[in-house]
Design a protein around this motif. Structure first.
Motif, PDB file in Angstrom:
ATOM      1  N   THR A  58       0.830  -1.203   0.000  1.00 21.23           N
ATOM      2  CA  THR A  58       0.000   0.000   0.000  1.00 21.23           C
ATOM      3  C   THR A  58       0.868   1.259   0.000  1.00 21.23           C
ATOM      4  OG1 THR A  58      -1.745  -1.187   1.165  1.00 21.23           O
ATOM      5  CG2 THR A  58      -1.847   1.217   1.227  1.00 21.23           C
ATOM      6  N   ALA A  59       1.915   1.260   0.816  1.00 20.66           N
ATOM      7  CA  ALA A  59       2.804   2.420   0.880  1.00 20.66           C
ATOM      8  C   ALA A  59       3.483   2.667  -0.467  1.00 20.66           C
ATOM      9  CB  ALA A  59       3.855   2.221   1.973  1.00 20.66           C
ATOM     10  N   LEU A  60       3.898   1.609  -1.131  1.00 25.21           N
ATOM     11  CA  LEU A  60       4.532   1.769  -2.446  1.00 25.21           C
ATOM     12  C   LEU A  60       3.507   2.205  -3.494  1.00 25.21           C
ATOM     13  CD1 LEU A  60       6.975  -1.253  -2.269  1.00 25.21           C
ATOM     14  CD2 LEU A  60       7.592   1.183  -2.307  1.00 25.21           C
ATOM     15  N   TYR A  61       2.296   1.712  -3.398  1.00 24.05           N
ATOM     16  CA  TYR A  61       1.220   2.161  -4.291  1.00 24.05           C
ATOM     17  C   TYR A  61       1.004   3.667  -4.137  1.00 24.05           C
ATOM     18  CZ  TYR A  61      -3.485   3.043  -6.013  1.00 24.05           C
ATOM     19  OH  TYR A  61      -4.571   3.579  -6.670  1.00 24.05           O
ATOM     20  N   GLU A  62       0.937   4.118  -2.899  1.00 22.92           N
ATOM     21  CA  GLU A  62       0.718   5.542  -2.637  1.00 22.92           C
ATOM     22  C   GLU A  62       1.860   6.405  -3.171  1.00 22.92           C
ATOM     23  OE1 GLU A  62       0.154   5.390   1.596  1.00 22.92           O
ATOM     24  OE2 GLU A  62      -1.990   4.939   1.396  1.00 22.92           O
ATOM     25  N   ARG A  63       3.028   5.820  -3.294  1.00 19.41           N
ATOM     26  CA  ARG A  63       4.194   6.539  -3.822  1.00 19.41           C
ATOM     27  C   ARG A  63       4.354   6.347  -5.332  1.00 19.41           C
ATOM     28  NH1 ARG A  63       5.007   5.394   1.406  1.00 19.41           N
ATOM     29  NH2 ARG A  63       6.450   6.631   2.673  1.00 19.41           N
ATOM     30  N   GLY A  64       3.425   5.606  -5.941  1.00 20.72           N
ATOM     31  CA  GLY A  64       3.509   5.355  -7.382  1.00 20.72           C
ATOM     32  C   GLY A  64       4.642   4.422  -7.758  1.00 20.72           C
ATOM     33  N   ARG A  65       4.996   3.506  -6.857  1.00 21.98           N
ATOM     34  CA  ARG A  65       6.140   2.625  -7.096  1.00 21.98           C
ATOM     35  C   ARG A  65       5.808   1.151  -6.919  1.00 21.98           C
ATOM     36  NH1 ARG A  65      11.260   4.675  -7.720  1.00 21.98           N
ATOM     37  NH2 ARG A  65      11.437   2.622  -8.702  1.00 21.98           N
ATOM     38  N   LYS A  94      -3.049 -10.630 -10.357  1.00 24.04           N
ATOM     39  CA  LYS A  94      -4.333 -10.030  -9.982  1.00 24.04           C
ATOM     40  C   LYS A  94      -4.136  -8.806  -9.104  1.00 24.04           C
ATOM     41  CE  LYS A  94      -8.957 -10.893  -8.240  1.00 24.04           C
ATOM     42  NZ  LYS A  94      -9.222  -9.495  -8.342  1.00 24.04           N
ATOM     43  N   ARG A  95      -3.242  -8.886  -8.138  1.00 20.75           N
ATOM     44  CA  ARG A  95      -3.009  -7.723  -7.267  1.00 20.75           C
ATOM     45  C   ARG A  95      -2.526  -6.527  -8.068  1.00 20.75           C
ATOM     46  NH1 ARG A  95      -0.232 -10.456  -1.975  1.00 20.75           N
ATOM     47  NH2 ARG A  95      -2.182 -11.352  -1.202  1.00 20.75           N
ATOM     48  N   LEU A  96      -1.578  -6.769  -8.932  1.00 20.63           N
ATOM     49  CA  LEU A  96      -1.052  -5.661  -9.735  1.00 20.63           C
ATOM     50  C   LEU A  96      -2.129  -5.099 -10.657  1.00 20.63           C
ATOM     51  CD1 LEU A  96       2.436  -7.211 -10.417  1.00 20.63           C
ATOM     52  CD2 LEU A  96       1.969  -5.192  -9.002  1.00 20.63           C
ATOM     53  N   GLN A  97      -2.925  -5.970 -11.244  1.00 18.14           N
ATOM     54  CA  GLN A  97      -4.018  -5.535 -12.110  1.00 18.14           C
ATOM     55  C   GLN A  97      -5.051  -4.742 -11.309  1.00 18.14           C
ATOM     56  OE1 GLN A  97      -6.421  -8.709 -13.757  1.00 18.14           O
ATOM     57  NE2 GLN A  97      -6.894  -7.491 -15.573  1.00 18.14           N
ATOM     58  N   ASP A  98      -5.383  -5.212 -10.107  1.00 18.90           N
ATOM     59  CA  ASP A  98      -6.362  -4.526  -9.258  1.00 18.90           C
ATOM     60  C   ASP A  98      -5.933  -3.104  -8.914  1.00 18.90           C
ATOM     61  OD1 ASP A  98      -7.968  -6.766  -9.268  1.00 18.90           O
ATOM     62  OD2 ASP A  98      -7.477  -7.373  -7.209  1.00 18.90           O
ATOM     63  N   TYR A  99      -4.618  -2.871  -8.898  1.00 13.71           N
ATOM     64  CA  TYR A  99      -4.097  -1.544  -8.578  1.00 13.71           C
ATOM     65  C   TYR A  99      -3.631  -0.802  -9.835  1.00 13.71           C
ATOM     66  CZ  TYR A  99      -4.390  -2.365  -3.572  1.00 13.71           C
ATOM     67  OH  TYR A  99      -4.850  -2.593  -2.302  1.00 13.71           O
ATOM     68  N   SER A 100      -4.099  -1.266 -10.995  1.00 12.67           N
ATOM     69  CA  SER A 100      -3.857  -0.626 -12.305  1.00 12.67           C
ATOM     70  C   SER A 100      -2.375  -0.512 -12.665  1.00 12.67           C
ATOM     71  CB  SER A 100      -4.506   0.766 -12.341  1.00 12.67           C
ATOM     72  OG  SER A 100      -5.899   0.648 -12.124  1.00 12.67           O
ATOM     73  N   TYR A 101      -1.594  -1.485 -12.241  1.00 13.01           N
ATOM     74  CA  TYR A 101      -0.178  -1.500 -12.600  1.00 13.01           C
ATOM     75  C   TYR A 101      -0.022  -2.141 -13.964  1.00 13.01           C
ATOM     76  CZ  TYR A 101       4.821  -2.518 -12.466  1.00 13.01           C
ATOM     77  OH  TYR A 101       6.161  -2.590 -12.765  1.00 13.01           O
ATOM     78  N   GLN A 102       0.644  -1.442 -14.846  1.00 10.22           N
ATOM     79  CA  GLN A 102       0.890  -1.960 -16.188  1.00 10.22           C
ATOM     80  C   GLN A 102       2.219  -2.721 -16.201  1.00 10.22           C
ATOM     81  OE1 GLN A 102      -1.344  -1.642 -18.784  1.00 10.22           O
ATOM     82  NE2 GLN A 102      -2.629  -0.852 -17.137  1.00 10.22           N
ATOM     83  N   ILE A 103       2.139  -4.004 -16.445  1.00  7.80           N
ATOM     84  CA  ILE A 103       3.351  -4.807 -16.519  1.00  7.80           C
ATOM     85  C   ILE A 103       4.087  -4.452 -17.809  1.00  7.80           C
ATOM     86  CG2 ILE A 103       4.259  -7.165 -16.681  1.00  7.80           C
ATOM     87  CD1 ILE A 103       1.678  -7.963 -15.066  1.00  7.80           C
ATOM     88  N   PRO A 104       5.363  -4.077 -17.693  1.00 10.42           N
ATOM     89  CA  PRO A 104       6.117  -3.689 -18.893  1.00 10.42           C
ATOM     90  C   PRO A 104       6.191  -4.824 -19.908  1.00 10.42           C
ATOM     91  CG  PRO A 104       7.345  -3.141 -16.896  1.00 10.42           C
ATOM     92  CD  PRO A 104       6.164  -3.959 -16.479  1.00 10.42           C
ATOM     93  N   LEU A 105       6.092  -4.480 -21.172  1.00  7.45           N
ATOM     94  CA  LEU A 105       6.209  -5.471 -22.235  1.00  7.45           C
ATOM     95  C   LEU A 105       7.667  -5.878 -22.356  1.00  7.45           C
ATOM     96  CD1 LEU A 105       3.947  -3.850 -24.971  1.00  7.45           C
ATOM     97  CD2 LEU A 105       3.389  -5.766 -23.458  1.00  7.45           C
ATOM     98  N   LYS A 106       7.877  -7.164 -22.638  1.00  8.15           N
ATOM     99  CA  LYS A 106       9.239  -7.671 -22.801  1.00  8.15           C
ATOM    100  C   LYS A 106       9.632  -7.573 -24.268  1.00  8.15           C
ATOM    101  CE  LYS A 106       9.014 -10.524 -18.839  1.00  8.15           C
ATOM    102  NZ  LYS A 106       8.206 -11.403 -18.203  1.00  8.15           N
ATOM    103  N   ASN A 107      10.893  -7.288 -24.482  1.00  8.78           N
ATOM    104  CA  ASN A 107      11.417  -7.181 -25.857  1.00  8.78           C
ATOM    105  C   ASN A 107      11.637  -8.559 -26.441  1.00  8.78           C
ATOM    106  OD1 ASN A 107      11.404  -4.467 -25.544  1.00  8.78           O
ATOM    107  ND2 ASN A 107      13.544  -4.347 -24.930  1.00  8.78           N
TER     108      ASN A 107
END
Length: 107
Positions: A58-65, A94-107
């Motif tokens: 939660t703390a990292l979410y609040e910091r955008g990290r 699911k957790r990352l998706q629930d918090y709208s985190y975009q997983i970086p695309l792999k090259n």
């Protein structure tokens, strides 16, 4: 005795702590203690298997990290996938998706 992958993961967990402190201004003392007491892989499993996200998440979410969360590191680093079950990887996603985190695309 931990294998090489577990040792590397443990070091990556310590790196998350250092980056959260230096880059996000978050001193995750309880996280660090958990890693020291249980080892990186087991600490990660404990956090992932928890019914709710940790205070640190939660703390990292609040910091955008969210990129500094255990869930992001586990999911984004393929070489660590063998340390976790499919269910645990799905919880991370699911957790990352629930918090709208975009997983970086792999090259």
């Amino acid at each position: 005795m931990p294998n090489q992958l577990e040792i590397e993961f443990h070091e990556a967990m310590l790196d998350i702590y250092r980056k959260a402190k230096s880059e996000a201004g978050y001193n995750a003392q309880r996280f660090l203690q958990m890693v020291v007491d249980h080892g990186g892989p087991e600490a990660a499993r404990m956090l992932i298997n928890s019914r709710t996200v940790s205070d640190g998440y939660t703390a990292l979410y609040e910091r955008g990290r969210l990129d500094l969360t255990v869930e992001a590191m586990v999911l984004e680093t393929d070489k660590y996938h063998p340390l976790f079950t499919t269910d645990q990887l799905n919880i991370c996603a699911k957790r990352l998706q629930d918090y709208s985190y975009q997983i970086p695309l792999k090259n």
